[in-house]
Design an enzyme around this catalytic site. Structure first.
Site, PDB file in Angstrom:
ATOM      1  N   ASP A   1       0.874  -1.175   0.000  1.00  0.00           N
ATOM      2  CA  ASP A   1       0.000   0.000   0.000  1.00  0.00           C
ATOM      3  C   ASP A   1       0.915   1.230   0.000  1.00  0.00           C
ATOM      4  O   ASP A   1       2.142   1.113  -0.171  1.00  0.00           O
ATOM      5  CB  ASP A   1      -0.996  -0.036   1.169  1.00  0.00           C
ATOM      6  CG  ASP A   1      -0.365   0.254   2.521  1.00  0.00           C
ATOM      7  OD1 ASP A   1       0.881   0.372   2.599  1.00  0.00           O
ATOM      8  OD2 ASP A   1      -1.104   0.352   3.518  1.00  0.00           O
TER       9      ASP A   1
ATOM     10  N   HIS B   1      10.471 -23.236  10.805  1.00  0.00           N
ATOM     11  CA  HIS B   1       9.453 -23.831  11.675  1.00  0.00           C
ATOM     12  C   HIS B   1       8.044 -23.751  11.101  1.00  0.00           C
ATOM     13  O   HIS B   1       7.253 -24.679  11.295  1.00  0.00           O
ATOM     14  CB  HIS B   1       9.440 -23.128  13.043  1.00  0.00           C
ATOM     15  CG  HIS B   1      10.684 -23.339  13.841  1.00  0.00           C
ATOM     16  ND1 HIS B   1      10.781 -22.985  15.168  1.00  0.00           N
ATOM     17  CD2 HIS B   1      11.892 -23.865  13.511  1.00  0.00           C
ATOM     18  CE1 HIS B   1      11.985 -23.285  15.623  1.00  0.00           C
ATOM     19  NE2 HIS B   1      12.690 -23.808  14.630  1.00  0.00           N
TER      20      HIS B   1
HETATM   21  C1  RB5 Z   1      -1.883   3.031   6.456  1.00  0.00           C
HETATM   22  O1  RB5 Z   1      -1.888   4.281   7.068  1.00  0.00           O
HETATM   23  C2  RB5 Z   1      -1.498   1.962   7.454  1.00  0.00           C
HETATM   24  O2  RB5 Z   1      -2.548   1.752   8.342  1.00  0.00           O
HETATM   25  C3  RB5 Z   1      -1.113   0.689   6.744  1.00  0.00           C
HETATM   26  O3  RB5 Z   1      -0.054   0.939   5.873  1.00  0.00           O
HETATM   27  C4  RB5 Z   1      -0.649  -0.470   7.630  1.00  0.00           C
HETATM   28  O4  RB5 Z   1       0.339  -0.053   8.510  1.00  0.00           O
HETATM   29  C5  RB5 Z   1      -1.708  -1.241   8.299  1.00  0.00           C
HETATM   30  O5  RB5 Z   1      -1.452  -2.233   8.980  1.00  0.00           O
END
Ligand code: RB5
Length: 143
Positions: free
Chosen positions: A8, A98
């Protein structure tokens, strides 16, 4: 080895560096995005990478978000996926030996570039031990 990767916005910049690192090692990598820093949900890249691994299109998957946690939770919803969120080299190795983990999740806001490359390198190049007790426990994931 066929590797798939996804991120992301929180993992995008580190993903780019990991893709370059894998290419420099002549490891084939298919990139499911995201391809920029615009905010997006981690769920879609996590599902795409996890399904590619679960369906045998790839041997291993790597997912990056801010912490690696959202990616691991989502990836582990896909049957056959064993995703491990890793921040240290001991765990990178142990989760292959593991747990036979097949997806590695990393935090782009947690890890330095060189540590992340080390974790990827160790994780990709450690084989599952195959020891009976570990195989039994891995089998129980699917029960
Ligand atoms: C995005 O802000 C963040 O929540 C995402 O990249 C991640 O860390 C979620 O687990």
């Amino acid at each position: 080895m066929r590797v798939v990767i996804g991120a992301d916005h929180g993992g995008f910049e580190l993903k780019e560096k990991i893709v370059d690192f894998l290419k420099s090692k002549n490891i084939h990598v298919h990139d499911y995005g995201t391809h920029n820093t615009e905010s997006c949900d981690y769920n879609e890249p996590a599902k795409a990478v996890a399904k590619a691994v679960a369906e045998g299109e790839a041997d291993r998957g790597i997912l990056l978000c801010g912490t690696g946690v959202g990616m691991s939770i989502q990836a582990n919803k896909i049957k056959g996926v064993r995703a491990a969120n890793v921040n240290d080299a001991y765990t990178a190795k142990a989760t292959r030996l593991h747990n036979d983990s097949n997806v590695l999740t990393l935090g782009g806001r947690i890890l330095g570039d060189e540590l992340a490359k080390t974790l990827v390198d160790v994780w990709l190049h450690t084989e599952f031990s195959g020891e009976k007790r570990h195989q039994r426990r891995v089998n129980k994931f699917e029960e």
